[in-house]
Design a protein around this motif. Structure first.
Motif, PDB file in Angstrom:
ATOM      1  N   ASN A  80      28.323 -19.092  41.078  1.00 34.62           N
ATOM      2  CA  ASN A  80      28.219 -18.679  42.477  1.00 34.62           C
ATOM      3  C   ASN A  80      26.914 -19.290  42.982  1.00 34.62           C
ATOM      4  OD1 ASN A  80      27.571 -17.245  44.886  1.00 34.62           O
ATOM      5  ND2 ASN A  80      28.940 -15.591  44.239  1.00 34.62           N
ATOM      6  N   GLU A  83      24.013 -17.111  44.180  1.00 32.40           N
ATOM      7  CA  GLU A  83      23.297 -16.416  43.115  1.00 32.40           C
ATOM      8  C   GLU A  83      22.439 -17.382  42.311  1.00 32.40           C
ATOM      9  OE1 GLU A  83      26.198 -14.350  40.843  1.00 32.40           O
ATOM     10  OE2 GLU A  83      26.729 -12.944  42.459  1.00 32.40           O
ATOM     11  N   GLN A 157      30.806 -16.560  54.738  1.00 33.76           N
ATOM     12  CA  GLN A 157      30.822 -16.611  53.276  1.00 33.76           C
ATOM     13  C   GLN A 157      31.443 -17.918  52.816  1.00 33.76           C
ATOM     14  OE1 GLN A 157      33.190 -13.601  51.291  1.00 33.76           O
ATOM     15  NE2 GLN A 157      31.998 -13.752  49.404  1.00 33.76           N
ATOM     16  N   SER A 161      32.455 -18.497  46.894  1.00 33.14           N
ATOM     17  CA  SER A 161      32.085 -17.098  46.673  1.00 33.14           C
ATOM     18  C   SER A 161      33.262 -16.179  46.977  1.00 33.14           C
ATOM     19  CB  SER A 161      30.889 -16.725  47.560  1.00 33.14           C
ATOM     20  OG  SER A 161      29.753 -17.480  47.216  1.00 33.14           O
ATOM     21  N   LEU A 164      35.784 -16.339  44.119  1.00 29.88           N
ATOM     22  CA  LEU A 164      35.317 -15.618  42.944  1.00 29.88           C
ATOM     23  C   LEU A 164      35.462 -14.115  43.118  1.00 29.88           C
ATOM     24  CD1 LEU A 164      32.095 -17.630  41.984  1.00 29.88           C
ATOM     25  CD2 LEU A 164      34.205 -17.472  40.653  1.00 29.88           C
ATOM     26  N   ASP A 165      35.272 -13.631  44.348  1.00 25.90           N
ATOM     27  CA  ASP A 165      35.364 -12.196  44.627  1.00 25.90           C
ATOM     28  C   ASP A 165      36.800 -11.705  44.733  1.00 25.90           C
ATOM     29  OD1 ASP A 165      32.615 -11.991  44.709  1.00 25.90           O
ATOM     30  OD2 ASP A 165      32.477 -12.063  46.900  1.00 25.90           O
TER      31      ASP A 165
END
Length: 233
Positions: A80, A83, A157, A161, A164-165
């Protein structure tokens, strides 16, 4: 969001977070009907979507259980970027540059390994660290595999990301190469065309169906790609 999608999302989050481990029996349909105040068809639609994604398995007269994960792993983790950049003590910012919906043509079908005519969305974007552009990204999402992506603008967003969520994957492949950027990428990364960059191409699948293809070009003077291994892993 439609109720069946919300139910699916709620159940999926409990599975992916580990709250419901493999083998766990999820609530019966009548229990979910009572919890969400909806018809059996709505609950059935949500559970059918989870079964199609390989997250649950239905057993006749026994119920629906969290499926055992496939014994597969990617050589490199799927990062990500927000992050990753934050861990380096930098301030992350994402910028969507364009969003386009279309049908996959013959070239798309060959390059991205999807059916010709499949609905796809192409998102071009940049990722920043302390206001310095470090990654230029082009991503294709297969809407036949991820229909919910058609409802997302990806303005706030990044698509990576969001995927992945929200979207579990079962297989991934990476290809990394050293390149010099073309004129457009050099402008996006604010570097000379003679500067070396790292190009990462990644494709992910879910039960054999392509979910997404992404090409990320990293500034070679700022970013590096690495992995840690142990014997047998």
């Amino acid at each position: 969001m439609a109720l069946h999608k919300r139910i699916r999302s709620d159940l999926e989050k409990r599975i992916l977070s580990g709250e419901w481990a493999p083998g766990y029996r999820i609530p019966y349909e009548h229990e979910l009907m009572e919890q969400y105040g909806c018809a059996r068809m709505t609950v059935n639609r949500a559970i059918s979507a989870l079964a199609q994604a390989g997250l649950v398995e239905r057993r006749r007269r026994a119920g629906t259980f969290v499926a055992q994960p496939a014994m597969e792993s990617a050589v490199l983790a799927i990062p990500n970027l927000s992050e990753e950049i934050a861990r380096r003590g930098k301030r992350y910012r994402y910028e969507r540059r364009s969003l386009a919906y279309r049908k996959a043509d013959a070239a798309d079908a060959k390059a991205f390994r999807i059916e010709k005519g499949s609905p796809i969305v192409e998102v071009r974007s940049r990722h920043f660290a302390d206001e310095v552009p470090v990654v230029s990204e082009m991503r294709i999402i297969n809407l036949a595999a991820v229909p919910d992506a058609a409802e997302v603008t990806f303005e706030e967003q990044a698509p990576g990301s969001w995927l992945l969520d929200n979207v579990p994957w079962t297989e991934a492949a990476h290809h990394i190469s050293a390149i010099t950027p073309n004129r457009q990428v050099a402008q996006e990364l604010e570097i000379p065309r003679t500067q070396a960059c790292l190009c990462l191409e990644r494709r992910t699948w879910r039960n054999g169906q392509t979910v997404t293809f992404v090409r990320q070009i990293f500034r070679g003077d700022i970013y590096q790609l690495s992995a840690h291994f142990e014997p047998g892993n």
